[in-house]
Scaffold this active site. Structure first.
Site, PDB file in Angstrom:
ATOM      1  N   LYS A 106       0.851  -1.188   0.000  1.00 11.32           N
ATOM      2  CA  LYS A 106       0.000   0.000   0.000  1.00 11.32           C
ATOM      3  C   LYS A 106       0.884   1.234   0.000  1.00 11.32           C
ATOM      4  O   LYS A 106       1.410   1.636   1.031  1.00 11.32           O
ATOM      5  CB  LYS A 106      -0.927  -0.019   1.219  1.00 11.32           C
ATOM      6  CG  LYS A 106      -1.884  -1.222   1.224  1.00 11.32           C
ATOM      7  CD  LYS A 106      -2.728  -1.297   2.466  1.00 11.32           C
ATOM      8  CE  LYS A 106      -3.682  -2.485   2.413  1.00 11.32           C
ATOM      9  NZ  LYS A 106      -4.527  -2.606   3.621  1.00 11.32           N
ATOM     10  N   LYS A 191      -4.613   6.098   3.275  1.00 10.39           N
ATOM     11  CA  LYS A 191      -5.035   5.864   4.653  1.00 10.39           C
ATOM     12  C   LYS A 191      -3.851   5.792   5.603  1.00 10.39           C
ATOM     13  O   LYS A 191      -3.971   6.151   6.782  1.00 10.39           O
ATOM     14  CB  LYS A 191      -5.897   4.606   4.755  1.00 10.39           C
ATOM     15  CG  LYS A 191      -5.213   3.310   4.320  1.00 10.39           C
ATOM     16  CD  LYS A 191      -4.551   2.556   5.449  1.00 10.39           C
ATOM     17  CE  LYS A 191      -3.838   1.324   4.922  1.00 10.39           C
ATOM     18  NZ  LYS A 191      -3.207   0.523   5.987  1.00 10.39           N
ATOM     19  N   ASN A 256       1.411   2.974  11.538  1.00 10.33           N
ATOM     20  CA  ASN A 256       1.306   4.382  11.159  1.00 10.33           C
ATOM     21  C   ASN A 256       0.709   5.210  12.280  1.00 10.33           C
ATOM     22  O   ASN A 256       1.207   6.290  12.612  1.00 10.33           O
ATOM     23  CB  ASN A 256       0.463   4.510   9.890  1.00 10.33           C
ATOM     24  CG  ASN A 256       1.155   3.917   8.680  1.00 10.33           C
ATOM     25  OD1 ASN A 256       2.035   4.529   8.086  1.00 10.33           O
ATOM     26  ND2 ASN A 256       0.772   2.711   8.300  1.00 10.33           N
ATOM     27  N   VAL A 280      10.285   2.176   9.730  1.00  4.17           N
ATOM     28  CA  VAL A 280       9.558   3.405   9.424  1.00  4.17           C
ATOM     29  C   VAL A 280       8.157   3.056   8.947  1.00  4.17           C
ATOM     30  O   VAL A 280       7.973   2.147   8.138  1.00  4.17           O
ATOM     31  CB  VAL A 280      10.294   4.223   8.346  1.00  4.17           C
ATOM     32  CG1 VAL A 280       9.510   5.481   7.995  1.00  4.17           C
ATOM     33  CG2 VAL A 280      11.685   4.614   8.838  1.00  4.17           C
TER      34      VAL A 280
END
Length: 333
Positions: A106, A191, A256, A280
């Site tokens: 994604k 998102k 995230n 990350v």
């Protein structure tokens, strides 16, 4: 029995490999590190990414990508989005000629602003209707623990989408099909950026009104960009749009969202990365690509722009909030 390969033994790649085994397929999982593949085969666990989860004994792991994809009918790719082009260039010659290629990634590629399926088509030299995308509320640990969940398999070829749907459907994993690859991929990429914004707000100790506002307006900017790119607006009200957005923005399992919380508490990007053992969040990598894509098409994406400024331009979370709240008043629609 269908032969399947999953390239990438991170949390989502491992979870999807487990789903494929549970669905009755012969599955090989490729791991970048040889020692990880060895541990998975010996212990039937991947403690680095899915702690406490028992993996099927039938799942075979390997460090050899050629062995992984040999004779595969389906090849799923689950690696960091910004590394796809480099890795796929090495793997492309060994991909079986008729295999369905499935993107579990994604993101939007930096520089080219291509979606992951577009990178696969370009690098592997395959037609677009041979590439499917899996998107939706895909929190890997919950799926690996067999929590009931629904997802979307998107492909320009509806027949191929149905084939992939059958190959990964289990009593706990319910895939729906869609032909809107653009909308499904875009929802999955943006998102992650919106989840960073929600995490920042959470780190600043703001409440549910703030989070709901970010989620809703984040969906609005995703839909604006999607419409310009030719996506079906209905997609953004479904699993790959709203469903994925709600899960990623609200769950503590979301990397995230958790990464954004650290930024909201005042940590720098480097400090947040160090605290997460060098991992990350995908939204940090993708926010520049999404912003570049939006600007190329002259679409206003204020939340994405604000997140990118916090990550890379020295904007503080407080300044981000002020920037977003001081925008000119307008109609919602």
């Amino acid at each position: 029995m269908t032969r399947a390969a999953v390239l990438g033994a991170g949390s989502w790649g491992t979870a999807f490999a487990k789903v494929l085994v549970d669905a009755g397929n012969d599955v090989t999982l490729w791991a970048r590190r040889d020692e990880l593949a060895t541990r998975i085969n010996a212990e039937h666990r991947n403690e680095d990414y899915l702690p406490g989860v028992e993996l099927p004994a039938e799942l075979v792991a390997t460090h050899d990508p050629v062995a992984a994809v040999r004779d595969a009918d389906l090849v799923a790719i689950a690696i960091p989005s910004q590394t796809l082009r480099e890795n796929l260039a090495v793997w492309a010659a060994d991909l079986p000629a008729d295999a369905t290629l499935v993107s579990l990634m994604k993101g939007v590629e930096l520089g080219s602003t291509k979606r992951m399926s577009e990178v696969i088509v370009e690098v592997a030299g395959v037609p677009a209707d041979r590439v499917a995308v899996v998107s939706g509320p895909n929190l890997a640990l919950e799926i690996a623990q067999r929590h009931p969940t629904a997802t979307v398999v998107a492909c320009a070829d509806d027949t191929r989408a149905i084939e992939v749907q059958k190959l990964c459907g289990t009593p706990y994993f319910r895939p729906y099909t869609n032909t809107d690859v653009i909308g499904c991929e875009l929802g999955g990429a943006v998102k992650n950026v919106i989840a960073l914004a929600c995490g920042i707000a959470q780190g600043m100790r703001f409440g549910d009104n703030t989070l709901a506002s970010i989620i809703t307006r984040g969906l609005a900017e995703t839909a604006r960009l999607g419409e310009r790119l030719g996506a079906d607006p209905v997609t953004f009200a479904g699993l790959a749009g709203l469903g994925d957005l709600v899960a990623t923005c609200n769950s503590p399992l979301s990397r995230n969202r958790s990464f954004g919380e650290r930024l909201g508490r005042g940590e720098s990007l480097d400090q947040a990365q160090e605290a997460t053992h060098g991992q990350v969040a995908e939204g940090v990598k993708s926010c520049r690509g999404v912003l570049e894509l939006a600007r190329h098409h002259d679409i206003d994406v204020p939340i994405t722009a604000a997140v990118e400024a916090v990550c890379f331009r020295g904007l503080t979370p407080a300044q981000m909030l002020e920037l977003l709240m001081s925008r000119s008043m307008k109609s919602e629609s």
